[in-house]
Scaffold this motif. Structure first.
Motif, PDB file in Angstrom:
ATOM      1  N   GLY A   1      -5.419  -0.016  -0.232  1.00 52.36           N
ATOM      2  CA  GLY A   1      -5.539  -0.860   1.216  1.00 52.36           C
ATOM      3  C   GLY A   1      -6.775  -1.915   1.250  1.00 52.36           C
ATOM      4  O   GLY A   1      -6.573  -3.175   1.887  1.00 52.36           O
TER       5      GLY A   1
ATOM      6  N   ASP B   1       0.901  -1.197   0.028  1.00 53.24           N
ATOM      7  CA  ASP B   1      -0.030  -0.188  -0.011  1.00 53.24           C
ATOM      8  C   ASP B   1       0.850   1.277  -0.055  1.00 53.24           C
ATOM      9  O   ASP B   1       0.513   2.288  -0.753  1.00 53.24           O
ATOM     10  CB  ASP B   1      -0.848   0.116   1.138  1.00 53.24           C
ATOM     11  CG  ASP B   1      -1.852  -1.286   1.328  1.00 53.24           C
ATOM     12  OD1 ASP B   1      -1.987  -1.946  -0.147  1.00 53.24           O
ATOM     13  OD2 ASP B   1      -2.553  -1.515   2.336  1.00 53.24           O
TER      14      ASP B   1
ATOM     15  N   SER C   1      -4.434  -0.062   7.035  1.00 54.29           N
ATOM     16  CA  SER C   1      -4.546  -1.335   6.368  1.00 54.29           C
ATOM     17  C   SER C   1      -4.255  -2.640   6.980  1.00 54.29           C
ATOM     18  O   SER C   1      -5.317  -3.706   6.960  1.00 54.29           O
ATOM     19  CB  SER C   1      -3.492  -1.242   5.219  1.00 54.29           C
ATOM     20  OG  SER C   1      -3.005  -2.575   4.503  1.00 54.29           O
TER      21      SER C   1
END
Length: 281
Positions: free
Chosen positions: A255, A151, A181
């Protein structure tokens, strides 16, 4: 996307803000609509290689000027004074009515860059260790850490290609993204752990798949409402928060899918590999 992010980082495509690169940043408000080319011509006389661009809405009459810091500049405020004096002489028909400046020395900028990288790395490392201990298996922590790293790298790449600078606000957004995330990943992992105790006859692949389906509505609703809030912040939050909110808008999208399509499949791959190894023995 990961390859693009790595390329942007490795090839120096990422643009750093004043707090990391060192230099002087001026935000000037003029009496009437500023003419960028005339301002650029005036400022170049005092500080060659300056970056000059409009700031905020057109009706604000604001211009952002970024002046590079020379290695032998003992007086850090000298470039700002010189630029303002040159503008007063060469562009006096449209005077500056309000100004703000931000100055960072080269040593401070380099130290901030180092600490920013260290901060993100430690955040990923400690979350990996915690999850490995909490779920009694290193692969669970590794899956969450790999997804979070993915991410961050993708967000950095998209920020670079979209022309945003890496500032302290953006670093804060990336750290927030790591936490968001991993939190999303933990929800699925925790459901998988519950199912593991209740449905021992299922294979790990089936169990993980069921866990994703059972938490899918929660994931989409949570991520969707977060995305809408961040989108509002991006559209209406102004230029100061634009990079911060853009990083989080991208990070929320990235995410959400990384949890389901990177973290969980990595855990599944590990357990299938263990099963094949055990069967072969």
């Amino acid at each position: 996307l990961v390859a693009a992010g790595i390329y942007a980082t490795a090839s120096g495509q990422i643009s750093y803000g004043v707090e990391f690169s060192g230099g002087t940043q001026l935000i000037l408000q003029f009496q009437s609509r500023p003419e960028i080319e005339k301002i650029r011509t005036a400022v170049e006389k005092a500080s060659p290689g300056s970056v000059i661009q409009t700031f905020g809405e057109a009706e604000d009459n604001k211009v952002l000027i970024r002046l590079a810091l020379e290695a032998d500049d003992a007086d850090l405020d000298a470039p700002a004074r010189s630029a303002l004096a040159t503008l007063a002489d060469s562009y006096g028909d449209n005077p500056v009515i309000e100004s703000s400046s931000e100055i960072v020395g080269p040593i401070v900028g380099a130290e901030l860059r180092r600490k920013a990288v260290l901060l993100v790395s430690l955040g990923l490392l400690f979350q990996l260790i915690y999850l490995a201990a909490r779920f009694k298996g290193g692969i669970w922590g590794l899956g969450a850490a790999v997804a979070a790293l993915h991410d961050v790298v993708v967000a950095l790449g998209i920020l670079s290609f979209a022309g945003y600078e890496i500032t302290l606000n953006v670093i804060a957004a990336l750290l927030t993204l790591v936490g968001y995330s991993v939190n999303d990943t933990i929800v699925i992992f925790d459901r998988a752990r519950e199912n593991l105790g209740q449905r021992r006859k299922l294979s790990m692949t089936e169990l993980l798949n069921n866990s994703i389906n059972q938490t899918l509505s929660r994931t989409l609703i949570t991520s969707g409402t977060t995305f809408l809030a961040l989108l509002g912040l991006y559209l209406l939050g102004g230029d100061v928060l634009r990079g911060f909110s853009f990083a989080l808008v991208v990070g929320t999208l990235v995410g959400t899918y990384s949890t389901m399509f990177i973290a969980v499949p990595l855990v599944d791959w590990w357990y299938r590999r263990k099963a094949r190894t055990a069967a072969g023995q």
